[in-house]
Design a protein around this motif. Structure first.
Motif, PDB file in Angstrom:
ATOM      1  N   LEU A 114       0.847  -1.211   0.000  1.00 38.75           N
ATOM      2  CA  LEU A 114       0.000   0.000   0.000  1.00 38.75           C
ATOM      3  C   LEU A 114       0.877   1.253   0.000  1.00 38.75           C
ATOM      4  O   LEU A 114       0.539   2.255  -0.636  1.00 38.75           O
ATOM      5  N   GLN A 115       2.001   1.182   0.692  1.00 33.33           N
ATOM      6  CA  GLN A 115       2.929   2.330   0.710  1.00 33.33           C
ATOM      7  C   GLN A 115       3.532   2.551  -0.679  1.00 33.33           C
ATOM      8  O   GLN A 115       3.638   3.689  -1.142  1.00 33.33           O
ATOM      9  N   ARG A 116       3.924   1.467  -1.361  1.00 32.27           N
ATOM     10  CA  ARG A 116       4.484   1.588  -2.727  1.00 32.27           C
ATOM     11  C   ARG A 116       3.503   2.279  -3.656  1.00 32.27           C
ATOM     12  O   ARG A 116       3.862   3.019  -4.548  1.00 32.27           O
ATOM     13  N   ARG A 117       2.209   2.025  -3.415  1.00 30.44           N
ATOM     14  CA  ARG A 117       1.182   2.625  -4.273  1.00 30.44           C
ATOM     15  C   ARG A 117       0.835   4.056  -3.849  1.00 30.44           C
ATOM     16  O   ARG A 117      -0.066   4.673  -4.414  1.00 30.44           O
ATOM     17  N   GLY A 118       1.477   4.540  -2.809  1.00 30.12           N
ATOM     18  CA  GLY A 118       1.218   5.905  -2.335  1.00 30.12           C
ATOM     19  C   GLY A 118      -0.116   6.041  -1.619  1.00 30.12           C
ATOM     20  O   GLY A 118      -0.651   7.148  -1.468  1.00 30.12           O
ATOM     21  N   LEU A 119      -0.650   4.907  -1.141  1.00 27.06           N
ATOM     22  CA  LEU A 119      -1.969   4.949  -0.494  1.00 27.06           C
ATOM     23  C   LEU A 119      -1.877   5.107   1.017  1.00 27.06           C
ATOM     24  O   LEU A 119      -2.863   5.469   1.659  1.00 27.06           O
ATOM     25  N   PHE A 120      -0.712   4.791   1.578  1.00 23.07           N
ATOM     26  CA  PHE A 120      -0.614   4.756   3.043  1.00 23.07           C
ATOM     27  C   PHE A 120       0.705   5.383   3.495  1.00 23.07           C
ATOM     28  O   PHE A 120       1.720   5.289   2.802  1.00 23.07           O
ATOM     29  N   ARG A 121       0.682   5.999   4.674  1.00 25.91           N
ATOM     30  CA  ARG A 121       1.865   6.704   5.202  1.00 25.91           C
ATOM     31  C   ARG A 121       3.059   5.764   5.349  1.00 25.91           C
ATOM     32  O   ARG A 121       2.882   4.572   5.612  1.00 25.91           O
ATOM     33  N   THR A 122       4.251   6.339   5.220  1.00 28.50           N
ATOM     34  CA  THR A 122       5.451   5.541   5.490  1.00 28.50           C
ATOM     35  C   THR A 122       5.990   5.834   6.889  1.00 28.50           C
ATOM     36  O   THR A 122       6.864   5.140   7.384  1.00 28.50           O
ATOM     37  N   ASP A 123       5.471   6.913   7.489  1.00 31.95           N
ATOM     38  CA  ASP A 123       5.808   7.170   8.895  1.00 31.95           C
ATOM     39  C   ASP A 123       4.728   8.072   9.503  1.00 31.95           C
ATOM     40  O   ASP A 123       3.983   8.725   8.775  1.00 31.95           O
ATOM     41  N   TYR A 124       4.688   8.089  10.828  1.00 31.80           N
ATOM     42  CA  TYR A 124       3.745   8.990  11.494  1.00 31.80           C
ATOM     43  C   TYR A 124       4.237  10.422  11.327  1.00 31.80           C
ATOM     44  O   TYR A 124       5.433  10.684  11.469  1.00 31.80           O
ATOM     45  N   THR A 125       3.309  11.335  11.046  1.00 35.13           N
ATOM     46  CA  THR A 125       3.714  12.742  10.928  1.00 35.13           C
ATOM     47  C   THR A 125       3.177  13.566  12.094  1.00 35.13           C
ATOM     48  O   THR A 125       3.680  14.651  12.369  1.00 35.13           O
ATOM     49  N   GLY A 126       2.144  13.085  12.757  1.00 34.32           N
ATOM     50  CA  GLY A 126       1.594  13.805  13.908  1.00 34.32           C
ATOM     51  C   GLY A 126       1.804  12.970  15.156  1.00 34.32           C
ATOM     52  O   GLY A 126       2.397  11.887  15.108  1.00 34.32           O
ATOM     53  N   SER A 127       1.289  13.479  16.290  1.00 33.21           N
ATOM     54  CA  SER A 127       1.437  12.688  17.507  1.00 33.21           C
ATOM     55  C   SER A 127       0.092  12.216  18.064  1.00 33.21           C
ATOM     56  O   SER A 127       0.038  11.203  18.752  1.00 33.21           O
ATOM     57  N   THR A 128      -0.998  12.913  17.760  1.00 36.80           N
ATOM     58  CA  THR A 128      -2.284  12.486  18.320  1.00 36.80           C
ATOM     59  C   THR A 128      -3.058  11.654  17.292  1.00 36.80           C
ATOM     60  O   THR A 128      -2.785  11.711  16.094  1.00 36.80           O
ATOM     61  N   LEU A 129      -4.045  10.922  17.810  1.00 39.26           N
ATOM     62  CA  LEU A 129      -4.887  10.126  16.898  1.00 39.26           C
ATOM     63  C   LEU A 129      -5.643  11.051  15.939  1.00 39.26           C
ATOM     64  O   LEU A 129      -5.794  10.755  14.757  1.00 39.26           O
ATOM     65  N   ARG A 130      -6.110  12.179  16.476  1.00 41.06           N
ATOM     66  CA  ARG A 130      -6.802  13.158  15.636  1.00 41.06           C
ATOM     67  C   ARG A 130      -5.909  13.564  14.448  1.00 41.06           C
ATOM     68  O   ARG A 130      -6.376  13.698  13.325  1.00 41.06           O
TER      69      ARG A 130
END
Ligand SMILES: Cc1cc2nc3c(=O)[nH]c(=O)nc-3n(C[C@H](O)[C@H](O)[C@H](O)COP(=O)(O)O)c2cc1C
Length: 437
Positions: free
Chosen positions: A412-428
């Motif tokens: 999914l990451q290869r397809r650009g559909l899902f993050r490769t790392d967290y960018t925020g800290s909260t669930l929101r």
């Protein structure tokens, strides 16, 4: 960006998964196993872990069934928020979604527990708001009858409003803790909730400081008219049960339209579809595992599972006879009933054939195949507006969850559909939701 979650369970999502050779040996009340699940999901950069919950031990009147109990009937589980508090200390990023019922609890204790979890986890808490679909739960709370769906949702609306009022008790900077002057808090930064409804009331203020996310993220999982109304008004995220992409798209379109009609922003509402995952390293391995798992289903358990899914007593019918007609909605019933009735009629299925369809998918879609094949389906659902993300049921734990982390998520990451790392800290932040004022 697609959103991904998984169930925080040591046992497997398939009802017979725990019996499979690739499943963990023993999982009952094992925090270490649950921590491993949480860590794998966090390594996969998932948005959140999810704990479903109920309030009764079931099937004690049928001893054979009781002893063959599937772990998903939850005869022995941790209290969800207590468990999430422990998990929060072993993880750093992943969101923590746990379930509490508005039918039997009180707004004060729910608001307090979830605000506490939001603090303990630095802004990763979410409450899955349910009204409870198991009639047996009522007897553990001194009630003779499980209220009907309409009553449950009327109380649920008030319950969420009361909790929101409690979470709004304190301004973020109320606790000044000034050693020099002796002022601990600023009394101008607190207000009582003073919530009075038809079904419940609470004075407040809450005895927890304003939580990092303003209030915990709200999930809801109802599918009926009352459930959709509640979700459109109050939820940040909605769990959807959908047997196919069309049903998911209908649900998503309807909920986003309702949100817009209420003057809200449909882009601030996330629809998360529940799917069962049957991954293999090859296509043959995935189908072989699927059939191995189904062969492990105890027939009594299969019939009972189906009976619960459709809220109908099936004990008087032959297992290899036709599935009986399911007429109308029932107290404690759910949307899966209608969907399964339609499938059974269209394909002329027997009870056994229908339960072999339902148990592996738990009434949702079962995605069977390699990471590429499963990602193809998820991509289609996501790109065609059927959902904003998925809660992934790992059919065999830890085998399937490892493949989700090591093969499906990278695809999914290869397809650009899902993050490769967290960018925020909260669930929101993970969910792309604005922080509430
Ligand atoms: C992914 C998902 C998770 C759910 N988790 C729970 C749960 O933990 N506890 C519960 O009582 N019901 C749970 N439900 C059932 C719903 O709360 C709801 O009762 C059901 O979807 C039927 O909708 P209705 O209540 O509007 O009829 C879940 C449903 C879905 C789709």
């Amino acid at each position: 960006m697609m959103h991904l979650m998984t169930w925080l369970m040591g046992n497997s999502y398939h009802a017979a998964g725990w019996r499979h050779g690739l499943a963990w040996e023993r999982t009952t009340m094992r925090l270490d196993v649950l921590v491993e699940v949480a860590k794998m999901a966090e390594q996969a950069k998932m948005d959140a872990l999810f704990i479903a919950d109920g309030n009764a031990v079931r099937n004690m009147d049928k001893i054979g069934l009781f002893e063959a109990n599937t772990p998903s009937a939850r005869p022995a589980v941790f209290d969800p928020v207590t468990l999430m508090a422990a998990i929060s200390q072993h993880t750093e990023h992943i969101g923590l979604v746990s379930t509490a019922s508005t039918t039997y609890e009180s707004p004060w204790s729910v608001a307090r527990r979830y605000a506490s979890l939001d603090h303990l986890s630095n802004g990763r808490a979410a409450w899955n708001v349910v009204t409870g679909s198991n009639p047996g739960d009522s007897q553990n709370f001194g009630l003779e009858h499980h209220p009907n769906r309409e009553e449950r949702y009327a109380r649920a609306e008030e319950f969420v409003e009361a909790c929101t009022a409690l979470w709004n008790s304190w301004e973020p900077d109320a606790f000044v803790e000034r050693k020099d002057t002796g002022q601990y808090l600023d009394s101008s930064k607190v207000r009582t909730a003073d919530y009075k409804g038809e079904h419940l009331s609470v004075k407040g203020p809450l005895n927890v400081a304003r939580s990092p996310q303003g209030r915990p993220v709200l999930f809801h999982a109802g599918q009926s008219e009352g459930g959709r109304r509640l979700a459109a008004r109050h939820a940040d995220c909605i769990f959807a049960a959908a047997a196919n992409v069309e049903a998911a798209r209908e649900f998503t379109t309807d909920l986003k339209r309702r949100r817009a009609e209420l003057g809200g922003d449909p882009d601030q509402l996330r629809i998360i579809v529940s799917v069962a995952i049957y991954l293999g390293r090859t296509e043959d391995e995935s189908t072989a595992l699927y059939h191995e798992l189904n062969a492990l289903i105890d027939p009594g358990l299969g019939v009972d599972f189906l009976a619960k899914a459709v809220s109908e007593d099936l004990s008087g019918y032959p297992i290899d006879g036709p599935m009986p007609d399911l007429a109308g909605p029932v107290v404690g019933g759910n949307s899966i009933r209608g969907q399964l009735d339609a499938i059974a009629k269209a394909e002329h299925l027997t009870i056994r054939q229908l339960y072999e369809r339902v148990v592996p998918s738990v009434g949702n879609a079962a995605l069977i195949g390699t990471a590429t094949q499963v990602a193809d389906v998820m991509e289609e659902w996501f790109r065609t507006g059927a959902c904003d993300g998925f809660v992934l049921g790992a059919s065999i734990n830890p085998f399937t969850l490892r493949l989700i982390r090591d093969e499906l998520v990278p695809e999914l990451q290869r397809r650009g559909l899902f993050r490769t790392d967290y960018t925020g800290s909260t669930l929101r932040e993970h969910l792309g939701l604005r922080t509430t004022a």
